[in-house]
Design an enzyme around this catalytic site. Structure first.
Site, PDB file in Angstrom:
ATOM      1  N   THR A  12       0.827  -1.215   0.000  1.00 60.44           N
ATOM      2  CA  THR A  12       0.000   0.000   0.000  1.00 60.44           C
ATOM      3  C   THR A  12       0.855   1.256   0.000  1.00 60.44           C
ATOM      4  O   THR A  12       0.441   2.298  -0.510  1.00 60.44           O
ATOM      5  CB  THR A  12      -0.927  -0.027   1.235  1.00 60.44           C
ATOM      6  OG1 THR A  12      -1.801  -1.146   1.091  1.00 60.44           O
ATOM      7  CG2 THR A  12      -1.749   1.230   1.366  1.00 60.44           C
ATOM      8  N   SER A  59       1.466  -7.563  -0.635  1.00 58.17           N
ATOM      9  CA  SER A  59       2.207  -8.548   0.178  1.00 58.17           C
ATOM     10  C   SER A  59       1.355  -9.724   0.635  1.00 58.17           C
ATOM     11  O   SER A  59       1.882 -10.698   1.159  1.00 58.17           O
ATOM     12  CB  SER A  59       2.884  -7.879   1.375  1.00 58.17           C
ATOM     13  OG  SER A  59       1.972  -7.645   2.418  1.00 58.17           O
TER      14      SER A  59
HETATM   15  N1  ASP Z   1      -2.619  -5.563   0.956  1.00 60.87           N
HETATM   16  C1  ASP Z   1      -1.564  -4.599   1.244  1.00 60.87           C
HETATM   17  C2  ASP Z   1      -0.238  -5.336   1.247  1.00 60.87           C
HETATM   18  O1  ASP Z   1       0.083  -5.995   2.190  1.00 60.87           O
HETATM   19  C3  ASP Z   1      -1.834  -3.942   2.541  1.00 60.87           C
HETATM   20  C4  ASP Z   1      -0.845  -2.893   2.946  1.00 60.87           C
HETATM   21  O2  ASP Z   1       0.244  -2.743   2.435  1.00 60.87           O
HETATM   22  O3  ASP Z   1      -1.209  -2.169   3.929  1.00 60.87           O
HETATM   23  O4  ASP Z   1       0.480  -5.253   0.300  1.00 60.87           O
END
Ligand code: ASP
Length: 344
Positions: A12, A59
């Site tokens: 993110t 991730s």
């Molecule tokens: N889904 C995202 C990730 O882990 C969530 C984040 O980065 O806050 O890449």
């Protein structure tokens, strides 16, 4: 000026949404590491920065192959006299697992700091730029040396061993529940309040690639680390089923982590299935689904007698990382494995 390399993996912190008001429904890992660096000119007052893009993923999709690639790449970057520390930009979802994998496998005392963000880079009040600046300040600080892999998030510095994501939406999303943070970073000031006691980085036997700096005696174990063995993860709950345990055993899992209730207690159906798994040579480790605390051994004598290892204060997810590395490094005996969980 200290020289810090920033390695981008996505998340993110590199997320992009159609409007600044949007904090959901964005694309994680859309922006490059150089775009992230360009957005924070103040980085140039803290360190000389180089950027490197290793991946651009959400991730949630982190893979063991990428962990191996990341660890090896960092070891070779950190072996250079031209680099004083490294920052990794990462998604928050599996950040704690990647951090602990690196904490156990990297072979450098130079600071390695993971950071992330809860709001995409395009959002109003995005938290990524300040987290990135703080992470670079931590990586550039000589006082950060020898503390293992660190996580800088929302002004706190956590150890990779203890940190966990504790909120699905708050921008203060990480905590070290049982141990507390290692320190704090504010406006370029880096301060530590405690040290990590469990062994890490140069003091573990988990080496992915032989480096020129490694003592010859420390090289042999580690050529066997790839491919990493399959470790299953199951949970205990009211009315728990043995089906996932049997499925993992049938699929050839080398080990199973069980997230028990309370202090690692197990529903009797699950306990029976896991005891049978141990008899078939599968290594079983008891952790807890609670989120903080310790897997006490004296209170669960039956579990100990059945040959289940205690994860101590490690979360089920980090217990899986350690068991994977320990088995790949050839550790098999109950006492040796239990000692690994007590040591790392
Ligand atoms: N889904 C995202 C990730 O882990 C969530 C984040 O980065 O806050 O890449």
């Amino acid at each position: 000026m200290p020289r810090v390399v920033v390695v981008g993996t996505g998340g993110t912190i590199a997320g992009s949404a159609p409007t600044a008001a949007q904090t959901t429904g964005y694309q994680a890992g859309a922006l490059s590491v150089s775009q992230l660096l360009d957005a924070v000119p103040a980085l140039g007052t803290v360190a000389r920065i180089a950027g490197e893009q290793l991946a651009s993923i959400d991730s949630k999709d982190m893979s063991l192959a990428l962990w191996l690639q990341l660890s090896k790449r960092l070891d070779s970057l950190l072996a250079s006299d031209e680099i004083d520390g490294a920052v990794i930009t990462h998604g928050t979802d599996t950040l704690e697992e990647t951090a602990y994998f690196l904490h156990l496998t990297l072979k450098s005392a130079k600071p390695v700091v993971l950071t992330a963000a809860m709001r995409p880079a395009t959002a109003l009040s995005a938290d990524g730029p300040m987290n990135l600046l703080n992470a670079v300040s931590v990586a550039a600080a000589p006082v950060s040396h020898g503390r293992g892999v660190l996580v800088a998030f929302a002004n706190r510095i956590h150890s990779a061993r203890d940190v966990t994501k504790t909120s699905t939406f708050s921008i203060d999303a990480f905590d070290s529940p049982e141990a507390g943070p290692l320190g704090w970073v504010h406006d370029g000031r880096v301060e530590y309040g405690r040290r990590v006691e469990h062994r890490h980085t140069v003091a573990t036997p988990f080496r992915l690639a032989r480096s020129a700096a490694a003592p010859v005696t420390d090289a042999v174990l580690h050529d066997a680390l790839e491919p990493l063995p399959m470790i299953g993860l199951v949970t205990s709950y009211a009315g728990a089923s043995r089906v996932p345990v049997d499925a993992f055993v049938a699929a050839g899992a080398a080990g199973i982590i069980v997230a028990g209730t309370g202090s690692g207690s197990l529903h009797h159906d699950l306990q029976l299935a896991l005891a049978e798994a141990v008899e078939r040579g599968v290594i079983v480790v008891r952790a807890s689904r609670v989120g903080s605390g310790h897997i006490l051994r004296n209170g669960s004598a039956a579990d100990d007698r059945l040959g289940f290892i205690s994860a101590g204060t490690l979360s089920p997810y980090k217990a899986r990382v350690l068991l994977m590395l320990a088995l790949a490094a050839g550790m098999r005996e109950f006492d040796v494995l239990q000692a690994a969980f007590d040591t790392f």
